[in-house]
Every structure is written in structure tokens, then in C-alpha cells.
Design an enzyme around this catalytic site. Structure first.
Site, PDB file in Angstrom:
ATOM      1  N   GLU A 194      -1.138  -9.199  -0.420  1.00 53.39           N
ATOM      2  CA  GLU A 194      -2.586  -9.336  -0.203  1.00 53.39           C
ATOM      3  C   GLU A 194      -3.335  -9.399  -1.528  1.00 53.39           C
ATOM      4  O   GLU A 194      -4.319 -10.134  -1.661  1.00 53.39           O
ATOM      5  CB  GLU A 194      -3.075  -8.176   0.676  1.00 53.39           C
ATOM      6  CG  GLU A 194      -2.540  -8.300   2.099  1.00 53.39           C
ATOM      7  CD  GLU A 194      -2.737  -7.055   2.935  1.00 53.39           C
ATOM      8  OE1 GLU A 194      -2.296  -5.967   2.496  1.00 53.39           O
ATOM      9  OE2 GLU A 194      -3.330  -7.139   4.024  1.00 53.39           O
ATOM     10  N   ALA A 237       0.866  -1.175   0.000  1.00 57.06           N
ATOM     11  CA  ALA A 237       0.000   0.000   0.000  1.00 57.06           C
ATOM     12  C   ALA A 237       0.907   1.231   0.000  1.00 57.06           C
ATOM     13  O   ALA A 237       2.084   1.148   0.371  1.00 57.06           O
ATOM     14  CB  ALA A 237      -0.890  -0.014   1.236  1.00 57.06           C
ATOM     15  N   GLY A 267       0.381  -4.882   0.784  1.00 54.62           N
ATOM     16  CA  GLY A 267      -0.800  -4.905  -0.091  1.00 54.62           C
ATOM     17  C   GLY A 267      -0.579  -5.683  -1.379  1.00 54.62           C
ATOM     18  O   GLY A 267      -1.539  -6.189  -1.972  1.00 54.62           O
ATOM     19  N   GLU A 285       4.369  -4.638   7.213  1.00 53.05           N
ATOM     20  CA  GLU A 285       3.546  -3.614   7.882  1.00 53.05           C
ATOM     21  C   GLU A 285       3.970  -3.341   9.320  1.00 53.05           C
ATOM     22  O   GLU A 285       3.999  -2.182   9.756  1.00 53.05           O
ATOM     23  CB  GLU A 285       2.060  -4.027   7.863  1.00 53.05           C
ATOM     24  CG  GLU A 285       1.388  -3.838   6.515  1.00 53.05           C
ATOM     25  CD  GLU A 285       1.477  -5.061   5.611  1.00 53.05           C
ATOM     26  OE1 GLU A 285       2.334  -5.941   5.849  1.00 53.05           O
ATOM     27  OE2 GLU A 285       0.682  -5.138   4.660  1.00 53.05           O
TER      28      GLU A 285
HETATM   29  N1  COA Z   1       4.619   3.155  -1.009  1.00 55.30           N
HETATM   30  C1  COA Z   1       5.010   4.288  -1.592  1.00 55.30           C
HETATM   31  N2  COA Z   1       6.135   4.372  -2.318  1.00 55.30           N
HETATM   32  C2  COA Z   1       6.886   3.269  -2.445  1.00 55.30           C
HETATM   33  C3  COA Z   1       6.516   2.042  -1.864  1.00 55.30           C
HETATM   34  C4  COA Z   1       5.325   2.008  -1.118  1.00 55.30           C
HETATM   35  N3  COA Z   1       4.879   0.891  -0.550  1.00 55.30           N
HETATM   36  N4  COA Z   1       7.465   1.121  -2.160  1.00 55.30           N
HETATM   37  C5  COA Z   1       8.380   1.746  -2.914  1.00 55.30           C
HETATM   38  N5  COA Z   1       8.030   3.042  -3.089  1.00 55.30           N
HETATM   39  C6  COA Z   1       8.766   4.069  -3.818  1.00 55.30           C
HETATM   40  C7  COA Z   1       9.980   4.539  -3.050  1.00 55.30           C
HETATM   41  O1  COA Z   1       9.622   5.510  -2.081  1.00 55.30           O
HETATM   42  C8  COA Z   1      10.835   5.099  -4.158  1.00 55.30           C
HETATM   43  O2  COA Z   1      10.351   6.384  -4.490  1.00 55.30           O
HETATM   44  P1  COA Z   1      11.406   7.591  -4.799  1.00 55.30           P
HETATM   45  O3  COA Z   1      12.167   7.126  -5.999  1.00 55.30           O
HETATM   46  O4  COA Z   1      10.499   8.753  -5.053  1.00 55.30           O
HETATM   47  O5  COA Z   1      12.248   7.704  -3.575  1.00 55.30           O
HETATM   48  C9  COA Z   1      10.507   4.174  -5.335  1.00 55.30           C
HETATM   49  O6  COA Z   1       9.286   3.532  -5.009  1.00 55.30           O
HETATM   50  C10 COA Z   1      11.571   3.108  -5.535  1.00 55.30           C
HETATM   51  O7  COA Z   1      11.738   2.419  -4.299  1.00 55.30           O
HETATM   52  P2  COA Z   1      13.162   2.209  -3.592  1.00 55.30           P
HETATM   53  O8  COA Z   1      12.920   2.003  -2.135  1.00 55.30           O
HETATM   54  O9  COA Z   1      14.102   3.306  -3.976  1.00 55.30           O
HETATM   55  O10 COA Z   1      13.637   0.862  -4.297  1.00 55.30           O
HETATM   56  P3  COA Z   1      14.615  -0.246  -3.694  1.00 55.30           P
HETATM   57  O11 COA Z   1      14.937  -1.161  -4.836  1.00 55.30           O
HETATM   58  O12 COA Z   1      15.762   0.396  -2.982  1.00 55.30           O
HETATM   59  O13 COA Z   1      13.764  -1.033  -2.599  1.00 55.30           O
HETATM   60  C11 COA Z   1      11.779  -2.115  -1.767  1.00 55.30           C
HETATM   61  C12 COA Z   1      12.634  -1.785  -3.002  1.00 55.30           C
HETATM   62  C13 COA Z   1      10.508  -2.789  -2.252  1.00 55.30           C
HETATM   63  C14 COA Z   1      12.562  -3.098  -0.853  1.00 55.30           C
HETATM   64  C15 COA Z   1      11.469  -0.834  -0.979  1.00 55.30           C
HETATM   65  O14 COA Z   1      10.938   0.137  -1.888  1.00 55.30           O
HETATM   66  C16 COA Z   1      10.463  -0.985   0.137  1.00 55.30           C
HETATM   67  O15 COA Z   1      10.816  -1.482   1.194  1.00 55.30           O
HETATM   68  N6  COA Z   1       9.218  -0.529  -0.092  1.00 55.30           N
HETATM   69  C17 COA Z   1       8.178  -0.546   0.923  1.00 55.30           C
HETATM   70  C18 COA Z   1       7.654  -1.954   1.131  1.00 55.30           C
HETATM   71  C19 COA Z   1       6.608  -1.978   2.229  1.00 55.30           C
HETATM   72  O16 COA Z   1       6.879  -1.723   3.371  1.00 55.30           O
HETATM   73  N7  COA Z   1       5.360  -2.307   1.837  1.00 55.30           N
HETATM   74  C20 COA Z   1       4.255  -2.422   2.748  1.00 55.30           C
HETATM   75  C21 COA Z   1       3.553  -1.117   2.880  1.00 55.30           C
HETATM   76  S1  COA Z   1       2.198  -1.246   4.032  1.00 55.30           S
END
Ligand code: COA
Length: 260
Positions: A114, A66, A111, A134
Site C-alpha cells: 500500500e 502493518a 501495508g 491481510e
Molecule cells: N508485523 C510485525 N512484525 C513482523 C511483520 C509484521 N508485518 N513482518 C515480519 N515481522 C517480524 C517477525 O515477527 C520477526 O520478528 P522476531 O524475529 O521477533 O520473531 C521478524 O520480523 C523477522 O520476520 P520472520 O518472519 O522471522 O522472517 P522470514 O524471512 O521467515 O519471513 C515474511 C518473512 C515477510 C514472509 C514474514 O515475516 C511474514 O509473513 N510477515 C508478515 C507479512 C504480512 O502478513 N503482512 C501484512 C500484515 S497486515
């Protein structure tokens, strides 16, 4: 109709829902959930579509969760509404009267996981990473994760995944019983299309009723579920599909089904 954050394509009898927010790794914000619901409704009304595939655009993420940006300032009521919006979209997908296959092509976190769990069958690339991060953000899974994971693999495995927030490999998820199949990354869509073709070769009414029996039966006691199954089984005998399927078998030919 075109959507901002979802690409909807129909190829033959297969409808593809592709989540498309590359700048946020396909994270689900409110607008994307609205698009997802719209796409599901559209495919539900399209009788030519008999199988649905859900995947993420790009080669990095299925859906990375999400949208954290959108959620960060939410009030309790806004948080609850956001969770309910997620439930409505996931439940609509789950309730589609045609098989839905998730093609998990990368990160399926929160999400995203999910979303995959709301599909009937999950195929994943070997490079997919799945989990419920989460709790590391001070919340809990809110798009059905606490409910669907426990029903799929039991409460103990669901609790370990959700309490730790750990991200697991596709092989680990398969081992836990969360996925149907793990395939080489460049073979994912081929494997999904082969599965779709196999399903398409069978009688559509039987498949539709089988999905309803399995899905609805899970919330029934066994006797009610068996009654429901017997009624669905009987209903098949009023269809062209049943006459065609059994006649073709007896005549030693391939059946041609029309889903009626
Ligand atoms: N919500 C909003 N933005 C998100 C996102 C999310 N769940 N997941 C990734 N993004 C965005 C990042 O903020 C980043 O944006 P930016 O370029 O403007 O900074 C872009 O997507 C790329 O993500 P980034 O973190 O730079 O890529 P990465 O390869 O270093 O890491 C992940 C990939 C998936 C490990 C990491 O993005 C992450 O941990 N995301 C959140 C996962 C999460 O907690 N999901 C559950 C949410 S309830």
C-alpha cells in the site's frame, strides 16, 4: 529532524525516505506512520527537494506490512483509527507536489504494498515479493489497498490478489501492471537515481502541475479534467520555466530551470 523509524536524507534535489525498523522487517506501527508523515511534511516544505524516493533499509524488506504485534489486541475503534492513521500518511505522500518513486527492495506486503501504491512510480528489485496477505490474518487491506489497487489494475485483478492473499514475484506484479519496472537487485537504486535525474532535468512547474492534473483528474469526469488541464497548461505561460524551456529549444541549447 531525526526520526526513530525513518531515515530521511537529502542528496542534491532528491529526498530519500527510508523505513527503518530492521527487527520487524520495516513493519509499519503507529510510531513509524507518525515518522513517515513527519518526513513527508518536511520534504514538502523543502523547496530544494524536487523528487522523493521511498525505500526500506536493509536488503530483505521494503516494508513487510502493518505491524501485526501492535494490531493483534486492537478493538474495532482502535482498528479504525489505525487504518485512518495509515490513510493520512499514505495520502500525504500521494499528495506531495513532487514526483515520488518507490524503490521496492524486498518484501512489500500488506501495508508495504500500500505504501508503494501511494507513490507515483514503482521500480522493484527482481527479488521483491508483493501481495496482500491481510485475509490470511482475518482482516483486509486497510491502508488504501482496496481502493488504489482496483483503480490501478481494475477490480477483477485487485479482487483476485486481495481475496487469495497470494504473494507474487516482481515479474508477476509487472505483468499485471502494478509496477513500472523490474531491475536486477544490485541495479535498483541506480535505476531509480537515473529516473530521478531524468525528471530533474525537466521543468519543475510543469511536472508539479502534470502530477496534480493526473492525480486529481482521476476523480473528475473527463470534461472537468480537461478544463483543469487547460487551466494548468495556461498557468505555465506565466512561469520562467516555460520561457526558458521554449527559448532554449529555439536557441538550440540545454535549458536551465529554476522551478518558478
Ligand atoms: N508485523 C510485525 N512484525 C513482523 C511483520 C509484521 N508485518 N513482518 C515480519 N515481522 C517480524 C517477525 O515477527 C520477526 O520478528 P522476531 O524475529 O521477533 O520473531 C521478524 O520480523 C523477522 O520476520 P520472520 O518472519 O522471522 O522472517 P522470514 O524471512 O521467515 O519471513 C515474511 C518473512 C515477510 C514472509 C514474514 O515475516 C511474514 O509473513 N510477515 C508478515 C507479512 C504480512 O502478513 N503482512 C501484512 C500484515 S497486515
Amino acid at each position: 529532524m531525526p526520526y526513530e523509524n525513518v531515515n530521511l536524507e537529502v542528496q542534491g534535489h532528491v529526498g530519500f525516505i527510508k523505513i527503518n525498523r530492521p527487527k520487524a522487517l520495516n513493519a509499519l506501527n503507529s510510531a513509524t506512520l507518525d515518522d513517515l508523515l513527519g518526513a513527508v511534511d518536511e520534504l514538502s516544505c523543502n523547496d530544494a527537494v524536487r523528487v522523493v524516493v521511498v525505500t526500506g533499509e536493509g536488503n530483505k524488506a521494503f516494508v513487510a506490512g502493518a505491524d501485526i504485534q501492535e494490531m493483534q489486541p486492537m478493538s474495532p475503534v482502535e482498528g479504525m483509527s489505525f487504518s485512518q492513521k495509515g490513510h493520512i500518511a499514505m495520502s500525504a505522500l500521494e499528495a506531495l507536489d513532487k514526483p515520488v518513486i518507490a524503490a521496492v527492495n524486498g518484501y512489500a506486503l500488506g501495508g508495504g504494498f500500500e505504501l508503494a501504491l501511494a507513490c507515483d512510480i514503482i521500480y522493484a528489485s527482481e527479488k521483491a515479493r508483493l501481495g496482500f496477505p491481510e485475509v490470511t490474518l482475518g482482516i483486509l487491506p486497510g491502508f488504501g489497498g482496496t481502493q488504489r489497487t482496483a483503480r490501478l489494475v481494475g477490480p477483477a485483478k485487485a479482487k483476485e490478489l486481495i481475496f487469495t492473499g497470494k504473494v507474487i514475484t516482481a515479474a508477476e506484479a509487472f505483468e499485471m501492471g502494478l509496477l513500472n519496472k523490474v531491475v536486477a537487485d544490485d541495479q535498483l537504486m541506480t535505476a531509480v537515481e537515473e529516473l530521478a535525474s531524468k525528471i530533474l532535468s525537466a521543468g519543475p512547474v510543469g511536472i508539479r502541475l502534470a502530477k496534480t492534473c493526473i492525480s486529481r483528474g482521476l476523480s473528475m469526469d473527463i470534461a472537468t479534467g480537461l478544463d483543469f488541464e487547460a487551466e494548468a497548461f495556461g498557468l505555465c505561460f506565466g512561469t520562467e520555466d516555460q520561457k526558458e524551456g521554449m527559448t532554449a529549444f529555439l536557441e538550440k541549447r540545454t535549458p536551465t530551470y529554476h522551478g518558478r
